[in-house]
Design a protein around this motif. Structure first.
Motif, mmCIF file in Angstrom:
data_model
loop_
_atom_site.group_PDB
_atom_site.id
_atom_site.type_symbol
_atom_site.label_atom_id
_atom_site.label_comp_id
_atom_site.label_asym_id
_atom_site.label_seq_id
_atom_site.Cartn_x
_atom_site.Cartn_y
_atom_site.Cartn_z
ATOM 1 N N TYR A 33 -12.019 45.939 -39.188
ATOM 2 C CA TYR A 33 -11.137 46.626 -38.250
ATOM 3 C C TYR A 33 -10.992 45.804 -36.965
ATOM 4 O O TYR A 33 -11.584 44.728 -36.818
ATOM 5 C CB TYR A 33 -11.706 48.008 -37.910
ATOM 6 C CG TYR A 33 -11.749 48.991 -39.069
ATOM 7 C CD1 TYR A 33 -10.957 48.839 -40.209
ATOM 8 C CD2 TYR A 33 -12.601 50.099 -39.013
ATOM 9 C CE1 TYR A 33 -10.996 49.763 -41.247
ATOM 10 C CE2 TYR A 33 -12.644 51.030 -40.053
ATOM 11 C CZ TYR A 33 -11.846 50.860 -41.170
ATOM 12 O OH TYR A 33 -11.890 51.777 -42.181
ATOM 13 N N VAL A 34 -10.215 46.324 -36.025
ATOM 14 C CA VAL A 34 -10.010 45.642 -34.742
ATOM 15 C C VAL A 34 -10.212 46.658 -33.606
ATOM 16 O O VAL A 34 -9.553 47.696 -33.582
ATOM 17 C CB VAL A 34 -8.594 45.028 -34.643
ATOM 18 C CG1 VAL A 34 -8.391 44.360 -33.279
ATOM 19 C CG2 VAL A 34 -8.371 44.012 -35.770
ATOM 20 N N ILE A 35 -11.144 46.345 -32.723
ATOM 21 C CA ILE A 35 -11.324 47.128 -31.499
ATOM 22 C C ILE A 35 -10.412 46.529 -30.433
ATOM 23 O O ILE A 35 -10.271 45.297 -30.355
ATOM 24 C CB ILE A 35 -12.803 47.066 -31.038
ATOM 25 C CG1 ILE A 35 -13.726 47.665 -32.095
ATOM 26 C CG2 ILE A 35 -12.983 47.746 -29.677
ATOM 27 C CD1 ILE A 35 -13.524 49.152 -32.358
ATOM 28 N N VAL A 36 -9.786 47.385 -29.645
ATOM 29 C CA VAL A 36 -8.881 46.912 -28.597
ATOM 30 C C VAL A 36 -9.411 47.363 -27.238
ATOM 31 O O VAL A 36 -9.776 48.534 -27.069
ATOM 32 C CB VAL A 36 -7.453 47.464 -28.828
ATOM 33 C CG1 VAL A 36 -6.550 47.151 -27.639
ATOM 34 C CG2 VAL A 36 -6.863 46.880 -30.106
ATOM 35 N N GLY A 301 -16.254 54.773 -34.181
ATOM 36 C CA GLY A 301 -16.362 55.772 -33.114
ATOM 37 C C GLY A 301 -15.109 55.999 -32.292
ATOM 38 O O GLY A 301 -14.735 57.144 -32.014
ATOM 39 N N VAL A 302 -14.440 54.916 -31.874
ATOM 40 C CA VAL A 302 -13.281 55.076 -30.981
ATOM 41 C C VAL A 302 -12.134 55.782 -31.717
ATOM 42 O O VAL A 302 -11.522 56.727 -31.193
ATOM 43 C CB VAL A 302 -12.812 53.709 -30.430
ATOM 44 C CG1 VAL A 302 -11.551 53.869 -29.593
ATOM 45 C CG2 VAL A 302 -13.921 53.058 -29.602
ATOM 46 N N LEU A 337 -20.507 52.754 -30.611
ATOM 47 C CA LEU A 337 -20.508 53.550 -29.380
ATOM 48 C C LEU A 337 -21.886 53.581 -28.723
ATOM 49 O O LEU A 337 -22.910 53.569 -29.405
ATOM 50 C CB LEU A 337 -20.102 54.997 -29.672
ATOM 51 C CG LEU A 337 -18.712 55.241 -30.243
ATOM 52 C CD1 LEU A 337 -18.470 56.737 -30.370
ATOM 53 C CD2 LEU A 337 -17.637 54.590 -29.382
ATOM 54 N N GLN A 338 -21.884 53.704 -27.380
ATOM 55 C CA GLN A 338 -23.148 53.918 -26.650
ATOM 56 C C GLN A 338 -23.754 55.266 -27.026
ATOM 57 O O GLN A 338 -24.946 55.369 -27.272
ATOM 58 C CB GLN A 338 -22.893 53.885 -25.136
ATOM 59 C CG GLN A 338 -22.644 52.490 -24.608
ATOM 60 C CD GLN A 338 -22.363 52.488 -23.111
ATOM 61 O OE1 GLN A 338 -22.675 53.431 -22.395
ATOM 62 N NE2 GLN A 338 -21.768 51.410 -22.645
ATOM 63 N N VAL A 358 -15.594 58.107 -24.726
ATOM 64 C CA VAL A 358 -16.571 57.252 -25.415
ATOM 65 C C VAL A 358 -16.619 55.879 -24.754
ATOM 66 O O VAL A 358 -15.636 55.446 -24.143
ATOM 67 C CB VAL A 358 -16.243 57.090 -26.926
ATOM 68 C CG1 VAL A 358 -16.398 58.414 -27.653
ATOM 69 C CG2 VAL A 358 -14.842 56.519 -27.147
ATOM 70 N N GLU A 359 -17.766 55.207 -24.885
ATOM 71 C CA GLU A 359 -17.924 53.851 -24.344
ATOM 72 C C GLU A 359 -18.483 52.939 -25.424
ATOM 73 O O GLU A 359 -19.332 53.351 -26.225
ATOM 74 C CB GLU A 359 -18.870 53.861 -23.133
ATOM 75 C CG GLU A 359 -18.304 54.613 -21.916
ATOM 76 C CD GLU A 359 -16.969 54.055 -21.404
ATOM 77 O OE1 GLU A 359 -16.729 52.831 -21.549
ATOM 78 O OE2 GLU A 359 -16.165 54.838 -20.882
ATOM 79 N N LEU A 360 -18.024 51.697 -25.437
ATOM 80 C CA LEU A 360 -18.510 50.738 -26.439
ATOM 81 C C LEU A 360 -19.936 50.306 -26.129
ATOM 82 O O LEU A 360 -20.311 50.130 -24.974
ATOM 83 C CB LEU A 360 -17.610 49.504 -26.459
ATOM 84 C CG LEU A 360 -16.229 49.675 -27.079
ATOM 85 C CD1 LEU A 360 -15.398 48.429 -26.834
ATOM 86 C CD2 LEU A 360 -16.338 49.958 -28.574
#
Ligand SMILES: [Mg+2]
Length: 376
Positions: A33-36, A301-302, A337-338, A358-360
């Motif tokens: 996947y891709v996190i942005v 998570g995001v 996620l944290q 949410v936070e990475l």
């Protein structure tokens, strides 16, 4: 606030041992996947996630990165990220389709808009109509012993609704559903997802055979190309029909609504190109007398947080009757996620912080970052 950089980060997170899954589209072993991250001239950063899968939407992680770097970022840098309606139109003009890529960027815009306003995204969507979202777990299209053991594992954990994947071999499909119904007992709702795996003739034969097992719904029994046939199947069965692969775009939703081909629209931000597009599709479904159900591409998570905000805000996404596939992080080795979302066994909760809430986790992100740049 202005956008200064849109940063796509390819990741590859494996599914947990014993929870890799199998459908009529193939096996899902890991998630490239891709996190942005959308950076701004303030200290606020917006987060998004593109759950790209070539067999699902035609998108790949390298394609997603290229679309963002070469087309979307140049068009959006300098813009105010809270002007989501305008920026959606710009993205649609820059590149056709690519829903999961656009959804990832749009999630980041909603995250920034919520953080800037100091409210959760569901508040920007009109407020919360439910604070817990019933969920279901998915039993892959495995042989009977493996399907039974997976169903038992979920039920032992406390899961109250199951979806069984079928659509590979009709006789095995029937045996799998029968076996899962036996271990689940009469009170656990069970739906099936065919993932387009049956021909029209097979679907005509199979749905009556499944009716005695009290099916909550039959998802995408045939290919997405023929709403008229789907409508005929719907007329011929007592099992509510759910459209998933049939509904990516707003035009798809109109065709399914106009053909009266579905009782339930499976919806989630990735598939439709964002949260706003999901709401638009739900308005079409509502006009057709249908309800929504949160589907999934097995998000991290995001992406799951974005789904939770839509599910919390939309009254017509009927998670109480058709529990959500808000389950992706439960299947993965990491959610990035944290603080993980509260998911299962019976319900999911929407995060309460500003934006997506949410936070990475930077360590997880570094660990699962896809450094190969290659596709499998
Ligand atoms: Mg489906």
């Amino acid at each position: 606030m202005r956008i200064t950089q849109i940063e796509p980060i390819p990741v590859r997170v494996p599914l947990k041992a014993g929870l890799t899954t199998k459908t009529a589209h193939g096996e899902h072993i890991d998630s490239p996947y891709v996190i942005v991250r959308i950076h701004t001239d303030t200290d606020l950063v917006g987060l998004g996630e593109a759950t790209v899968a070539p067999r699902w939407s035609g998108e790949t992680s390298r394609g997603c990165v290229a679309a963002i770097e070469e087309l979307i970022a140049p068009a959006l840098i300098g813009a105010d990220p809270t002007q989501i309606n305008s920026l959606r139109a710009i993205m649609d003009k820059e590149i056709k389709l690519n829903p999961f890529t656009k959804a990832a960027v749009e999630m980041g815009l909603w995250d920034l808009a919520g953080k800037a306003a100091g409210v959760p995204v569901y508040q920007l969507l009109g407020g919360q109509v439910r604070d817990e979202i019933p969920i279901k777990m998915v039993v892959g299209a495995f042989d009977v012993p493996q399907a039974v053991s997976l169903a038992e594992r979920f039920l032992d954990w406390g899961v109250r609704c199951l979806k069984v994947k079928v659509g590979l071999d009709p006789e095995m499909d029937l045996q799998r559903v029968k076996a899962v119904r036996e271990v689940a007992g009469p009170t656990i709702p069970i739906g099936i997802d065919v993932n387009c795996g049956w021909s029209l003739d097979t679907a005509r034969r199979m749905l009556p055979k499944l009716e005695p097992y009290d099916m909550l719904f039959a998802e995408q029994p045939i290919s997405p190309d023929d709403p008229t046939s789907l409508a005929q199947l719907r007329e011929a069965t007592q099992i509510p029909i759910m459209a998933d692969e049939s509904v990516f775009t707003l035009a798809d939703a109109w065709l399914i609504a106009n053909a009266r081909a579905a009782d339930i629209f499976s919806v989630y931000p990735g598939k439709h190109g964002g949260l706003s597009a999901t709401l638009e599709i739900m308005h079409v479904a509502k006009a057709a007398g249908a309800v929504g159900s949160i589907g999934s591409n097995l998000e991290l998570g995001v992406g799951s947080a974005a789904m939770a905000h839509v599910a919390a805000a939309m009254p017509t996404i009927d998670s109480e009757t058709y529990p959500a596939d808000l389950i992706g992080p439960l299947y993965h080795e990491a959610d990035l996620l944290q603080t993980s979302l509260t998911l299962g066994p019976e319900v999911a909760r929407v995060p309460e912080g500003p934006g997506l809430g949410v936070e990475l986790d930077e360590d997880q992100l570094a660990h699962w970052r896809d450094k190969t740049g290659s596709e499998t």
